[in-house]
Each structure stands twice: as structure tokens, then as C-alpha cells.
Design an enzyme around this catalytic site. Structure first.
Site, mmCIF file in Angstrom:
data_model
loop_
_atom_site.group_PDB
_atom_site.id
_atom_site.type_symbol
_atom_site.label_atom_id
_atom_site.label_comp_id
_atom_site.label_asym_id
_atom_site.label_seq_id
_atom_site.Cartn_x
_atom_site.Cartn_y
_atom_site.Cartn_z
ATOM 1 N N GLY A 34 0.710 1.332 -1.965
ATOM 2 C CA GLY A 34 1.332 0.047 -2.259
ATOM 3 C C GLY A 34 0.398 -1.117 -2.016
ATOM 4 O O GLY A 34 -0.476 -1.060 -1.141
ATOM 5 N N GLN B 98 -2.882 -9.606 -1.517
ATOM 6 C CA GLN B 98 -3.919 -8.798 -0.870
ATOM 7 C C GLN B 98 -5.183 -8.708 -1.723
ATOM 8 O O GLN B 98 -6.245 -8.356 -1.213
ATOM 9 C CB GLN B 98 -3.413 -7.375 -0.615
ATOM 10 C CG GLN B 98 -2.380 -7.278 0.498
ATOM 11 C CD GLN B 98 -2.000 -5.830 0.710
ATOM 12 O OE1 GLN B 98 -1.162 -5.297 -0.005
ATOM 13 N NE2 GLN B 98 -2.637 -5.187 1.674
ATOM 14 N N CYS C 156 -1.826 -0.426 6.752
ATOM 15 C CA CYS C 156 -1.974 -1.477 5.749
ATOM 16 C C CYS C 156 -3.430 -1.537 5.313
ATOM 17 O O CYS C 156 -4.321 -1.504 6.161
ATOM 18 C CB CYS C 156 -1.539 -2.818 6.344
ATOM 19 S SG CYS C 156 -1.674 -4.171 5.160
ATOM 20 N N LEU C 157 -3.654 -1.638 4.010
ATOM 21 C CA LEU C 157 -5.017 -1.716 3.480
ATOM 22 C C LEU C 157 -5.739 -2.966 3.984
ATOM 23 O O LEU C 157 -6.965 -3.006 4.002
ATOM 24 C CB LEU C 157 -4.990 -1.714 1.947
ATOM 25 C CG LEU C 157 -4.462 -0.424 1.313
ATOM 26 C CD1 LEU C 157 -4.288 -0.608 -0.189
ATOM 27 C CD2 LEU C 157 -5.389 0.743 1.609
ATOM 28 N N HIS D 248 7.503 -3.715 3.757
ATOM 29 C CA HIS D 248 6.111 -4.011 4.102
ATOM 30 C C HIS D 248 5.452 -4.815 2.977
ATOM 31 O O HIS D 248 4.809 -5.842 3.225
ATOM 32 C CB HIS D 248 5.380 -2.679 4.341
ATOM 33 C CG HIS D 248 3.916 -2.792 4.594
ATOM 34 N ND1 HIS D 248 3.322 -2.329 5.752
ATOM 35 C CD2 HIS D 248 2.904 -3.294 3.832
ATOM 36 C CE1 HIS D 248 2.015 -2.572 5.690
ATOM 37 N NE2 HIS D 248 1.732 -3.138 4.533
ATOM 38 N N GLU D 249 5.614 -4.337 1.734
ATOM 39 C CA GLU D 249 4.947 -4.998 0.603
ATOM 40 C C GLU D 249 5.547 -6.387 0.353
ATOM 41 O O GLU D 249 4.809 -7.345 0.076
ATOM 42 C CB GLU D 249 5.035 -4.144 -0.667
ATOM 43 C CG GLU D 249 4.431 -2.751 -0.557
ATOM 44 C CD GLU D 249 2.993 -2.725 -0.056
ATOM 45 O OE1 GLU D 249 2.305 -3.756 -0.156
ATOM 46 O OE2 GLU D 249 2.573 -1.670 0.442
ATOM 47 N N HIS E 143 4.290 -9.005 2.668
ATOM 48 C CA HIS E 143 2.993 -9.576 2.281
ATOM 49 C C HIS E 143 3.192 -10.850 1.455
ATOM 50 O O HIS E 143 2.485 -11.833 1.639
ATOM 51 C CB HIS E 143 2.195 -8.577 1.439
ATOM 52 C CG HIS E 143 1.406 -7.579 2.239
ATOM 53 N ND1 HIS E 143 0.427 -7.945 3.139
ATOM 54 C CD2 HIS E 143 1.434 -6.228 2.263
ATOM 55 C CE1 HIS E 143 -0.106 -6.855 3.677
ATOM 56 N NE2 HIS E 143 0.491 -5.798 3.168
#
Ligand code: NI
Length: 203
Positions: free
Chosen positions: A47, A52, A102-103, A144-145, A148
Site C-alpha cells: 500500500g 509518500q 511503513c515504506l 494506515h494509508e 497518510h
């Protein structure tokens, strides 16, 4: 195909709420979504939110692959999905905690309170209004997404920072797994690969 650079924690773009997308059918939104998917496929991740990758617009791309779904979760794989202007409505009174990575925060993981059942409404790239319900780790991923897009990273949602760890020192995660919690197989692999596990937890 374009693989995009991912902003890391501390970059102001991650802490700035993203702007609503006026036209979900605009070609530049389709191009952005395709590049976000390319980026996720290149990393093997699930995701990504547009801010991001330095585009402050309310777009999320995600998938749920079978190998990331804990046993008996009550849902199956979800194909690549683009969500424009997503809005989450909780369907619970209480949160539960889920392990997340998380990336934008490479090398770390933490256990985060999330709503176990949500409704999510969004627009698709062809301009349709979609509404669906999500549960468990799927629900947590969507929260989570969407966080962001509002400028929140998962540590900002944690209520117990002792559960924030490096991926190569997954003590609290290993304890949780040993206690029988159903966890995402990706996180179970961190435990299985931890050389220190026998020393601290036994075999
Ligand atoms: Ni993230």
C-alpha cells in the site's frame, strides 16, 4: 513504468494533509496511480499514499495478497485497488491493535490501535462511487494509508511506544506471536528470522 522515490519520516510532505482530487478521471491521476502500483510492485509492498511519493493529493493504491493474510481472517485477497478521496467510517466502539510497517519508516515496525471493522467510501479512476466494508488487517491497512493523506504516520497513532521495534530486533512482536496472536505472515517471518529468538524466548 516509473518507480517513484518514497519520502521518509521527517519529510514535511508526510505531515501535510493532502488535497482532495477534483476529477478522479483526470489522466494525470491515472498516471500517478499506475506509477504508484509500479513502485509497490518493484518493492513487493502492499500500500502507498500519494503524498509518500511527493504528490499531495488524496489517492491511495493497495492490494491484499494471500501470503499477507493471517489464518481465519474472514476475508480473501484484494486485487490492486485505486482509491480516490477515500473516507473511512468506523463500525466499532473499540479499537484493537495490529502490527504495522511503513515504506516511509524503513527498518521499524510497531503495534497500532485501529478499528477492526470499517466502512470505506471512495471514487474509482472511472469516476464511480464505491462503498465497501473491511475487517481485520485489511481494515488496519486502509486506516494506515488514509492516515497518510491526513499527515499521520503510524507511530503518531501508537499508545504504547515500547511496541515500536527494529525489524531485526522484534522482541515484542516475538512475544506476541509466542502468546498465540494471529499475525500477518510477513511479521511472523521477522520473528522466524530473528537470531536472538531462542535466547530470549526459547525454541
Ligand atoms: Ni505507510
Amino acid at each position: 513504468m516509473a518507480v517513484l522515490r518514497i519520502a521518509k519520516m521527517g519529510n514535511p510532505i508526510l505531515h501535510t494533509p493532502a488535497a482532495p482530487v477534483a476529477d478522479p478521471m483526470a489522466p494525470e491521476i491515472a498516471k500517478l496511480a499506475a506509477d504508484m502500483r509500479d513502485t509497490l510492485e518493484d518493492i513487493g509492498a502492499s500500500g502507498l499514499a500519494a503524498n509518500q511519493v511527493f504528490v499531495s493529493q488524496r489517492v491511495v493504491v493497495y492490494r491484499m495478497i494471500a501470503s499477507r493474510i493471517p489464518d481465519d481472517s474472514g476475508f480473501g485477497p484484494v486485487p490492486w485497488t485505486v482509491m480516490v478521496n477515500p473516507v473511512i467510517t468506523p463500525l466499532d466502539k473499540e479499537k484493537q491493535t495490529y502490527w504495522e510497517r511503513c515504506l516511509s519508516i524503513p527498518g521499524l515496525h510497531g503495534k497500532v490501535p485501529r478499528w477492526p471493522n470499517i466502512k470505506i467510501a471512495y471514487q474509482s479512476l472511472d469516476g464511480n462511487n464505491i462503498e465497501q466494508e473491511a475487517i481485520g488487517t485489511w481494515s488496519a491497512l486502509l486506516q494506515h494509508e488514509c492516515d497518510h493523506l491526513d499527515g499521520y504516520l503510524y507511530p503518531m497513532r501508537m499508545t504504547d511506544l515500547s511496541l515500536l521495534s527494529y525489524n531485526d530486533e522484534p522482541g515484542p512482536l516475538a512475544e506476541d506471536a509466542a502468546a498465540g496472536s494471529k499475525i500477518d505472515p510477513l511479521f511472523q517471518r521477522l520473528v522466524d528470522d530473528w537470531p536472538g529468538r531462542p535466547r530470549w524466548l526459547g525454541d
